[in-house]
Design a protein around this motif. Structure first.
Motif, short mmCIF file in Angstrom:
data_model
loop_
_atom_site.label_atom_id
_atom_site.label_comp_id
_atom_site.label_asym_id
_atom_site.label_seq_id
_atom_site.Cartn_x
_atom_site.Cartn_y
_atom_site.Cartn_z
N ALA A 1 0.42 -0.98 -0.14
CA ALA A 1 0.21 -0.07 0.28
C ALA A 1 0.57 1.42 -0.25
CB ALA A 1 -1.27 -0.14 0.86
N THR A 2 1.88 1.35 -0.63
CA THR A 2 2.60 2.21 -1.43
C THR A 2 2.75 3.08 -2.54
OG1 THR A 2 4.70 1.48 -1.53
CG2 THR A 2 4.02 2.45 0.95
N GLY A 3 3.30 3.79 -3.01
CA GLY A 3 3.64 3.85 -4.58
C GLY A 3 5.38 3.37 -4.63
N PRO A 4 5.89 2.52 -5.98
CA PRO A 4 6.51 1.81 -6.18
C PRO A 4 7.99 2.46 -5.76
CG PRO A 4 5.97 2.55 -8.00
CD PRO A 4 4.77 3.23 -7.11
N ARG B 1 12.14 1.98 -10.38
CA ARG B 1 10.89 1.58 -9.45
C ARG B 1 9.88 1.50 -10.86
NH1 ARG B 1 12.56 6.64 -8.73
NH2 ARG B 1 12.45 7.71 -10.14
N ARG B 2 10.64 0.40 -11.68
CA ARG B 2 10.12 -0.88 -12.48
C ARG B 2 11.10 -2.19 -12.64
NH1 ARG B 2 8.05 1.86 -17.19
NH2 ARG B 2 7.50 -0.37 -18.08
N ALA C 1 13.11 -8.40 -9.34
CA ALA C 1 12.15 -7.75 -9.20
C ALA C 1 11.32 -6.55 -10.41
CB ALA C 1 13.04 -7.08 -7.59
N SER C 2 9.97 -7.18 -9.85
CA SER C 2 9.56 -5.69 -10.68
C SER C 2 8.61 -4.91 -10.18
CB SER C 2 9.04 -6.58 -11.68
OG SER C 2 7.71 -8.09 -11.27
N PHE C 3 8.05 -3.91 -10.79
CA PHE C 3 7.36 -2.98 -9.07
C PHE C 3 6.33 -2.79 -10.05
CE2 PHE C 3 11.41 -3.16 -7.91
CZ PHE C 3 11.19 -3.29 -6.87
N ARG C 4 4.76 -2.49 -10.45
CA ARG C 4 3.72 -2.72 -10.88
C ARG C 4 2.82 -1.96 -10.09
NH1 ARG C 4 -1.07 -4.74 -13.45
NH2 ARG C 4 -1.11 -6.46 -12.25
N THR D 1 -1.25 4.68 -4.79
CA THR D 1 -1.35 4.28 -3.26
C THR D 1 -1.08 2.68 -2.82
OG1 THR D 1 -3.43 4.06 -2.64
CG2 THR D 1 -2.14 5.90 -1.98
N HIS D 2 -1.03 1.73 -4.52
CA HIS D 2 -1.17 0.60 -4.17
C HIS D 2 -0.24 0.32 -5.71
CE1 HIS D 2 -4.31 0.78 -1.53
NE2 HIS D 2 -4.52 -0.37 -1.28
N THR D 3 0.36 -0.74 -4.91
CA THR D 3 2.37 -1.31 -5.85
C THR D 3 1.96 -3.11 -5.88
OG1 THR D 3 3.18 0.83 -5.93
CG2 THR D 3 4.51 -1.77 -6.75
N GLU D 4 2.27 -3.22 -7.50
CA GLU D 4 2.31 -5.07 -6.95
C GLU D 4 3.69 -5.43 -7.49
OE1 GLU D 4 0.45 -8.92 -8.76
OE2 GLU D 4 1.65 -7.36 -10.63
N VAL D 5 4.56 -6.21 -5.94
CA VAL D 5 5.88 -6.25 -6.41
C VAL D 5 6.09 -7.74 -6.76
CG1 VAL D 5 8.08 -6.19 -4.99
CG2 VAL D 5 6.69 -3.89 -4.27
#
Lengths: 164, 273
Positions: A11-14, A74-75, A91-94, A99-103
């Motif tokens: 629950a944060t940005g990437p 951040r990608r 690792a990837s960050f979407r 306010t939410h990022t899938e890691v």
């Protein structure tokens, strides 16, 4: 070849989960699966940088030299091993919304040696490695959402060496 | 540690049923049997505040036999001595068993209720609570490494109101001592067990000596799986999550910390046993 692929919603940005994973020298203070990481050569946060990484697999300490092959702020971050057990991953960050990022963490490895024996080892270690990856993601979420380290300041300039 | 005087209400709650002399006399044998059978390992007692009441919050495993509770109670009494009182909240079905219920009360079991927990903490004792209760203790085997408190946040309010720290107690291996196939939530709902007996589940498991065990009402013989318990750093709910509106966030934090530790402990074992 064993492939482990796990993801978690943070629950944060990437930028925050990216910062937590961008510098492997920080790993021992964040993730229990990484008791020791040392810089071997290259510049931190640059492609081509090489680290000596120790990983705890069950009660066994494993690891070797890993080279970072992709650094996209951040990608995405990706790495592959040099010698020893063939390991690669990243690792990837979407960003899902503001306010939410899938890691997502991916890990592939292949145990060398006599194939039938290697397959037994791979099947025994697959679940253990997967749980280490899951534990790392849960730690990542906790540090991102609740227990942010003092050094973690979103928006710090890229390329700064944090190993000091 | 000097115990507070026992009031009439405390007698009704069962605070005075805990029997330190009995625990002291049984402890060596029980701890040895438990250590041998479950190869029990408890880590992190140095993280428990040296004195004063704390609210231990655990993940619950192993069906109605709950071997992790046994291991923790024994280890706590062995480490701190029987003079430091610890009560464990238990479902009313367990404490109402004719003989076993009374025996468990001598070890410090209390019928779970907010009043009982609050009074125990006010008396200076520590309390062990399993928020997941029947839902978590009978979760399917495939979910054995999952913390499931079923959204129950009462323990957060309890710690905040009593101004005591939460000390998470994470147990790994207790759910390898039997094989729950399903928690039977739909069956329990259809039979309205929640209204009859405060049960949200009706587990169906493979367990000794019954074979197929429906409900686990009479317990079972646990398999000798290794149990590892890790006590985590205390969480000061009062200062960190002081307001009622922080309750959900506090719940998320506690369960996240525990889930992280549980998966980490599970990663230490190559085999389930």
């Amino acid at each position: 070849m064993v492939e482990v692929d796990r993801s978690i919603l943070v629950a944060t940005g990437p930028e925050i989960p990216y910062e937590l994973l961008a510098d492997p020298l920080r790993f021992p203070s964040l993730f229990s699966a990484f008791p020791r990481v040392e810089l071997v050569s290259g510049e931190a946060r640059r492609e081509g940088v090489r680290y000596l990484v120790s990983m705890r697999i069950g009660h066994i300490d494993a690891g070797g030299v890993q080279r970072v092959t992709v650094y996209r702020p951040r990608r995405e971050i990706a790495f592959e091993s040099e010698g020893g057990v063939r390991v690669s991953g990243g690792a990837s960050f979407r960003a899902i919304d503001a306010t939410h990022t899938e890691v997502r963490l991916r890990l592939r490895y292949e145990v060398p040696g006599f194939r039938p024996a290697a397959r037994v080892v791979e099947s025994l270690t697959r679940h253990v490695v997967a749980r280490h990856v899951e534990a790392t993601l849960l730690s990542l979420r906790r540090f991102a959402e609740f227990d942010q380290p003092a050094w973690l300041q979103p928006g710090e300039p890229e390329g700064r060496d944090r190993s000091a | 540690m000097k115990r507070a005087p026992v009031h009439l209400e405390d007698r009704e709650i069962g605070l005075d049923a805990r029997d330190p002399d009995y625990i002291r006399s049984m402890l060596p044998l029980m701890w040895m049997l438990s250590s041998l059978y479950f190869r029990a390992e408890v880590r992190g007692f140095e993280r428990v505040p040296r004195d004063g009441p704390v609210l231990f919050v655990g993940n619950h495993s192993g069906g109605n036999v709950t071997p992790d509770t046994t291991v923790f109670l024994l280890a706590f009494n062995a480490h701190f001595g029987v003079e430091r009182p610890l009560y464990a909240l238990a479902h009313s079905l367990v404490t109402s068993w004719p003989v076993i219920g009374k025996w468990l009360e001598r070890w410090g079991a209390l019928t779970a209720s907010p009043t009982a927990a609050r009074r125990a903490l006010e008396s200076g004792a520590s309390v062990l609570v399993y928020p997941g209760g029947d839902v978590e203790v009978h979760r399917p085997f495939r979910a054995r490494y999952r913390v499931d408190f079923a959204g129950r946040t009462g323990f957060i309010r309890l710690a905040r109101d009593a101004r005591v720290p939460i000390v998470p107690v994470v147990s790994c291996g207790g759910h390898n001592t039997y094989l729950p196939l399903t928690d039977g939530r739909k069956i329990a709902k259809a039979l309205r067990l929640n209204e009859i007996a405060r049960l949200e589940v009706l587990p169906i498991s493979l367990a000794l000596p019954w074979g197929l065990d429906v409900g686990d009402f009479f317990g079972h013989v646990p398999l000798p799986a290794k149990i590892v318990i890790e006590i985590l750093e205390p969480i000061d709910v009062v200062s960190r999550f002081p307001h009622e509106e922080d309750t959900r966030r506090a719940y998320d934090y506690v369960t996240l910390r525990m889930q992280e530790a549980l998966v980490g402990l599970s990663a230490e074992r190559l085999l389930a046993v």
